[in-house]
Design an enzyme around this catalytic site. Structure first.
Site, PDB file in Angstrom:
ATOM      1  N   GLU A 200       0.806  -1.070   0.037  1.00 25.39           N
ATOM      2  CA  GLU A 200      -0.081  -0.087   0.106  1.00 25.39           C
ATOM      3  C   GLU A 200       0.908   1.247  -0.107  1.00 25.39           C
ATOM      4  O   GLU A 200       0.684   2.202   0.757  1.00 25.39           O
ATOM      5  CB  GLU A 200      -0.739  -0.119   1.137  1.00 25.39           C
ATOM      6  CG  GLU A 200      -1.970  -1.161   1.360  1.00 25.39           C
ATOM      7  CD  GLU A 200      -2.869  -1.279   2.357  1.00 25.39           C
ATOM      8  OE1 GLU A 200      -2.549  -0.576   3.508  1.00 25.39           O
ATOM      9  OE2 GLU A 200      -3.930  -1.941   2.185  1.00 25.39           O
ATOM     10  N   GLU A 280      -6.747  -7.240  -0.954  1.00 24.85           N
ATOM     11  CA  GLU A 280      -7.339  -7.249   0.427  1.00 24.85           C
ATOM     12  C   GLU A 280      -8.746  -6.963   0.096  1.00 24.85           C
ATOM     13  O   GLU A 280      -9.195  -5.834  -0.180  1.00 24.85           O
ATOM     14  CB  GLU A 280      -6.769  -6.275   1.091  1.00 24.85           C
ATOM     15  CG  GLU A 280      -5.189  -6.529   1.685  1.00 24.85           C
ATOM     16  CD  GLU A 280      -4.919  -5.584   2.510  1.00 24.85           C
ATOM     17  OE1 GLU A 280      -5.521  -4.768   3.257  1.00 24.85           O
ATOM     18  OE2 GLU A 280      -3.513  -5.792   3.073  1.00 24.85           O
TER      19      GLU A 280
END
Ligand SMILES: *[C@@H]1O[C@H](CO)[C@@H](O)[C@H](O)[C@H]1NC(C)=O
Ligand SMILES: *[C@@H]1O[C@H](CO)[C@@H](O)[C@H](O)[C@H]1NC(C)=O
Ligand SMILES: *[C@@H]1O[C@H](CO)[C@@H](O)[C@H](O)[C@H]1NC(C)=O
Ligand SMILES: *[C@@H]1O[C@H](CO)[C@@H](O)[C@H](O)[C@H]1NC(C)=O
Ligand SMILES: *[C@@H]1O[C@H](CO)[C@@H](O)[C@H](O)[C@H]1NC(C)=O
Ligand SMILES: *[C@@H]1O[C@H](CO)[C@@H](O)[C@H](O)[C@H]1NC(C)=O
Ligand SMILES: *[C@@H]1O[C@H](CO)[C@@H](O)[C@H](O)[C@H]1NC(C)=O
Length: 680
Positions: A200, A280
């Site tokens: 991320e 995710e």
């Protein structure tokens, strides 16, 4: 020797009659090369059809996150089988650098950190692996998985950038990790099909392209240019711009209720072709101390999942089984909001490894797309024990010499955990007030990371808290008295600005005077033998060292009990219920089960894996460090009691966990309802 030889011959016969690849591992001789020779294993991207190809055939993964460092290794296989039973064909794991390299150049890949065993187990169970080596992982873990000592090596280190010191240690770590996992790549006979670059990275806003590029190149150097690398962010143009490098798949992280079509369109702005992947997908959510447990609607989770699967995308549930932050490894979010011990995550498989109603609902959706392999698993039976009456052992401050921690340090100004090479736990700072004070005088501890217990002459005066932004208190203290601050490291920040050193990180003032000449006692609480043997028998050194002039029990202090399980009982999981106690840490047979804090909630009980319990006729030792309040009556001139019988000073193990207890903070919904939430 002869035994080994006959075993090998036995296996060779098996080989001749063509038994499975797995059996070959027993031979211990170049099994990977053998596999390669017999069958060509490929995992590639088809940019025409926008899919993965596994051995040349169209493939999409349905995966679940399972972190080996949050689940006792004796349960890895069990959890993986349960994932498979829900229709998953893959699992996803992070690698936690801070656990594998606790100090520079000291590596640990054994026991609960046996990554090779974890990968082999996945392969045995028949799950592929999505591999996320970081180095930064977030994961709601201390410092996002980075080792604390990076801050010691360079105080102003620019983490997650091309900072030469940071990159030197990253490269050294990858030069250790990547050769270990290379044999487990799919092309080499193992289960690993894709590998993530950083984590991320776009959404944190650092945008150091050189850093992302160097990480990609290091992965290519050790694993080959033919491996599939990917990156992931929330599906946001700004985030994807910020880690936009060539040669990696662009994937997305999002939860239920997301417009899946729009999310995939955003991916397509940056990667015109290739498989669509949700790295995710949240079937639950994380927690913080003091905040209500997340309550995500199962129906919404299932609806959005259906959207993802019907788009032929690959998906990973984060988390499918969350597990536990044993010890002091939990992280914290920025405001400062530390995360609890449980990482149940309200995931489909509970913290204790049981299928939940959410598990059943999700597997129903999956079964629309792939056949489920067999019957769904059932919850495992649990144990209840007690109540057990605890003995008071000693106040924490008196017990310090018996904890056998690192040496005491003297310093003019306070030093941080990092400066003193202490990763986790507590630190005790004491100084003598050398001047005449006002009555009262304000003690100000602006650099308190994270929670401080204040004592004058060992008498408790109050608590300061970084999360509550309470860093000063009025104090009545006289010249020549000893002022002590016991500091708890509640977990390093894991996302955003993760440079979060611990202890007293700036000067302490009393009135307008900076306090100096500190005696600093490190309290990592990691000497398991010393903690297990904290006992107050008639002859113990500890007893001889204690003075009985004051009433007791005193907190912060240690309490303990020995207990034996009933005969014929098998190892079963259970939950420690600390109701009545306020805040502390529990050790079972020396193993740190984690922090408890039932007054903040929502977590009340602590998960106790059956593997930690000693079976009959062996003794178990439960040691509790209570920081604030024990539920016992005090022993004094009115309540006369002996060391071995503190009325009501008990604790019990229960069969049903409580992870949704009452909390002081409101949930987001309640805030909206009461108009306490302001839109920006
Ligand atoms: C390695 O880590 C494990 C945790 O599973 C621990 O039990 C063991 O003591 C560690 N080994 C060393 C040498 O520190
Ligand atoms: C969770 O949300 C549902 C509605 O989606 C509600 O019915 C239920 O009471 C909530 N549970 C808790 C514990 O807040
Ligand atoms: C998904 O794959 C199937 C089979 O290959 C195909 O028929 C279908 O059109 C695809 N759906 C989408 C949304 O791409
Ligand atoms: C305990 O912590 C101290 C300070 O962080 C460290 O020096 C020591 O190696 C640790 N011991 C173990 C067994 O982990
Ligand atoms: C504490 O104060 C001294 C004297 O003013 C100063 O030199 C030192 O840098 C301060 N320490 C911190 C951590 O602020
Ligand atoms: C408790 O058991 C430990 C060993 O597990 C032993 O060393 C200790 O003396 C025992 N304590 C008591 C009070 O029986
Ligand atoms: C276990 O501890 C109890 C006291 O706590 C003691 O009476 C008993 O002998 C111990 N049993 C063993 C097997 O050590």
């Amino acid at each position: 020797m002869s035994h080994t030889l006959s075993l090998n011959l036995h296996n060779i016969v098996f080989l001749v009659i063509g038994l499975t690849v797995v059996k070959l591992t027993l031979l211990g001789l170049g099994f990977l090369t053998l596999v390669k020779a017999t069958k060509l294993r490929t995992f590639t991207v088809d940019n025409q059809r926008n899919i993965f190809l596994k051995d040349g055939q169209p493939f999409r993964y349905i995966s679940g996150s399972l972190h080996y460092f949050r689940v006792p290794n004796m349960y890895w296989k069990d959890r993986m089988k349960k994932m498979k039973a829900a229709g998953l064909n893959s699992l996803q794991t992070y690698v936690e650098w801070s656990s594998h390299e606790p100090e520079p150049g000291m590596y640990n890949f054994s026991g609960e950190l046996d990554l090779v065993k974890f990968l082999k187990t996945a392969q045995e169970v028949g799950l592929l692996v999505i591999f996320r080596p970081g180095p930064y992982i977030c994961a709601e873990r201390d410092m996002g998985g980075l080792p604390y000592w990076l801050m010691r090596e360079k105080m102003d280190i620019k983490l997650r950038t091309n900072d030469p010191t940071y990159m030197k240690f990253v490269k050294k770590w990858f030069s250790t990790l990547l050769p270990i996992i290379n044999p487990f790549l799919y092309k080499n006979g193992g289960p690993i099909v894709t590998i993530q670059v950083e984590n991320e990275y776009g959404q944190v806003g650092i945008c150091d392209f050189e850093y992302m590029t160097s990480l990609r190149d290091v992965l290519h150097d050790y694993l080959g240019k033919d491996v599939i690398l990917f990156k992931t962010d929330i599906p946001h143009v700004g985030a994807y711009k910020c880690d936009n490098i060539d040669g990696v798949l662009v994937t997305a992280d999002f939860g239920s209720g997301t417009n899946v079509k729009k999310a995939f369109e955003t991916i397509r702005l940056f990667r015109k072709s290739g498989p669509l992947v949700v790295t995710e997908y949240y079937p639950g959510w994380m927690g913080h101390w003091g905040e209500p447990q997340a309550n995500v609607s199962t129906k919404m989770i299932c609806d959005t999942l259906d959207d993802i699967l019907s788009a032929n995308a690959s998906v990973n549930f984060y988390m499918f089984h969350g597990g536990t932050n044993f010890g002091f490894k939990n992280g914290a979010n920025m405001k400062y909001a530390p995360q609890p011990t449980s990482y149940d995550y309200t995931a489909p498989i509970s913290e204790a490894g049981d299928p939940t109603p959410r598990y059943i609902s999700i597997s129903k959706i999956i079964s629309k797309y792939v056949p489920l392999p067999g019957p769904l698993p059932k919850p495992a039976p649990k144990l209840s024990i007690g109540p057990l009456t605890l003995n008071w052992i000693s106040s924490l401050l008196d017990a310090i010499p018996f904890l056998k921690g690192p040496d005491i340090v003297y310093s003019k100004y306070p030093k941080t955990f990092e400066e003193l090479s202490q990763a986790y736990g507590f630190m005790v700072y004491s100084t003598v007030v050398t001047f005449i004070t006002t009555d009262p005088a304000v003690l100000n501890v602006p650099g308190l990371h994270d929670r401080g217990y204040i004592f004058v002459e060992k008498k408790f005066m109050g608590v300061l808290s970084r999360s509550e932004r309470i860093c000063s208190l009025p104090l009545q203290v006289k010249q020549d008295q000893i002022l002590t601050i016991l500091v708890e490291n509640q977990g390093r920040i894991n996302s955003g600005n993760i440079l979060d050193s611990k202890g007293l990180v700036s000067n302490v003032t009393l009135g307008s005077t900076i306090l100096t000449n500190w005696l600093i006692q490190p309290l990592p609480l990691n000497n398991t033998d010393a903690i297990r043997s904290l006992q107050l028998s008639e002859s113990s050194d500890l007893k001889n060292a204690l003075s009985y002039s004051t009433s007791w029990p005193q907190v912060p202090g240690f309490f303990s009990v020995n207990f034996t399980l009933p005969k014929s009982l098998k190892a079963m999981d259970t939950f420690l219920d600390p109701t009545g106690w306020r805040k502390g840490v529990v050790f079972l047979n020396g193993f740190n089960l984690g922090r408890y804090w039932p007054v903040m909630g929502p977590q009340v009980t602590l998960y106790v894996p059956g593997s930690l319990l000693h079976l009959y006729p062996n003794n178990n030792t439960l040691t509790v460090l209570e920081l604030e309040h024990a539920p016992c009556f005090p022993c004094n001139s009115i309540y006369k009691c002996s060391i071995s019988s503190l009325p009501s000073c008990s604790i019990k193990f229960v069969k049903i966990p409580i992870l949704n207890g009452p909390t002081p903070y409101l949930s987001l919904n309640e805030k909206l309802h009461k108009g306490q939430y302001v839109y920006h």
